[in-house]
Scaffold this motif. Structure first.
Motif, PDB file in Angstrom:
ATOM      1  N   CYS A  73       0.862  -1.184   0.000  1.00  0.00           N
ATOM      2  CA  CYS A  73       0.000   0.000   0.000  1.00  0.00           C
ATOM      3  C   CYS A  73       0.898   1.233   0.000  1.00  0.00           C
ATOM      4  O   CYS A  73       1.826   1.319   0.797  1.00  0.00           O
ATOM      5  N   CYS A 119       0.076   3.360   3.675  1.00  0.00           N
ATOM      6  CA  CYS A 119       0.573   2.854   4.970  1.00  0.00           C
ATOM      7  C   CYS A 119       1.849   2.038   4.822  1.00  0.00           C
ATOM      8  O   CYS A 119       2.461   1.662   5.819  1.00  0.00           O
ATOM      9  N   CYS A 122      -4.616   0.005   0.399  1.00  0.00           N
ATOM     10  CA  CYS A 122      -5.290  -1.142   1.012  1.00  0.00           C
ATOM     11  C   CYS A 122      -6.720  -1.236   0.455  1.00  0.00           C
ATOM     12  O   CYS A 122      -7.452  -0.235   0.461  1.00  0.00           O
ATOM     13  N   CYS A 139      -6.090   1.451   6.289  1.00  0.00           N
ATOM     14  CA  CYS A 139      -4.663   1.518   6.630  1.00  0.00           C
ATOM     15  C   CYS A 139      -4.443   1.652   8.132  1.00  0.00           C
ATOM     16  O   CYS A 139      -3.476   1.121   8.684  1.00  0.00           O
TER      17      CYS A 139
HETATM   18 ZN   LIG Z   1      -2.732   0.882   3.491  1.00  0.00          ZN
END
Ligand SMILES: [Zn+2]
Length: 165
Positions: free
Chosen positions: A81, A84, A116, A121
């Motif tokens: 991601c 994050c 995500c 996240c």
């Molecule tokens: Zn994420």
């Protein structure tokens, strides 16, 4: 993060029309544990490829509409991601595109990011790492992840918003 009201959310979407912002479904705001969130993200249950992300910039809420790509990445590989920076199985990360704010977005310009899939996240970064010699304090690791996440979310929504007329 500070709690968001339904009005905050409907008035802060920078890359959708006023009508779209009024029609968008909201998550159960009373169920959100705000102190464990850097941003509020949710998918539209009636239009599953549509997602929303809202966060605070100082005392001003900023929100964007996102669209998930319908194609999936190859199964069995890992993906990260971009917000994050958690590495996960590729089916848990999606390519999202956001229309740019203003005329650019109405003309079809978008920017994309791998995020995500469930836009959660904040849950991912709170999975505590086991203490180790390099990272003896798991809570400090989570704090650093939260700061990094917030910074990247702000930069992403700022890129979406900068074409606002
Ligand atoms: Zn994420």
């Amino acid at each position: 993060m500070k709690p968001l009201s339904a009005d905050d959310i409907r008035q802060c979407i920078v890359n959708a029309s006023r009508g779209e912002a009024l029609r968008m479904p909201l998550p159960g705001l009373h169920e959100v544990i705000w102190e464990q969130r850097e941003y509020l993200g949710w998918r539209d249950p009636r239009a599953p490829l549509r997602g929303y992300l809202v966060h605070w910039v100082g005392d001003r809420p900023v929100g964007i509409v996102l669209r998930a790509s319908s194609g999936r990445m190859s199964p069995g590989i890992a993906a990260m991601c971009s917000l994050c920076r958690t590495t996960q199985p590729s089916d848990q990360v999606r390519l999202y595109t956001a229309p740019l704010a203003g005329q650019a977005g109405r003309d079809g310009s978008t920017i994309g990011a791998y995020i995500c899939a469930d836009l959660a996240c904040s849950l991912m970064i709170r999975i505590m790492p086991p203490p180790s010699a390099v990272q003896p304090d798991p809570a400090a690791v989570v704090t650093a992840r939260a700061e990094g996440l917030l910074e990247r979310v702000r930069s992403f929504t700022a890129d979406v918003a900068k074409t606002a007329g």
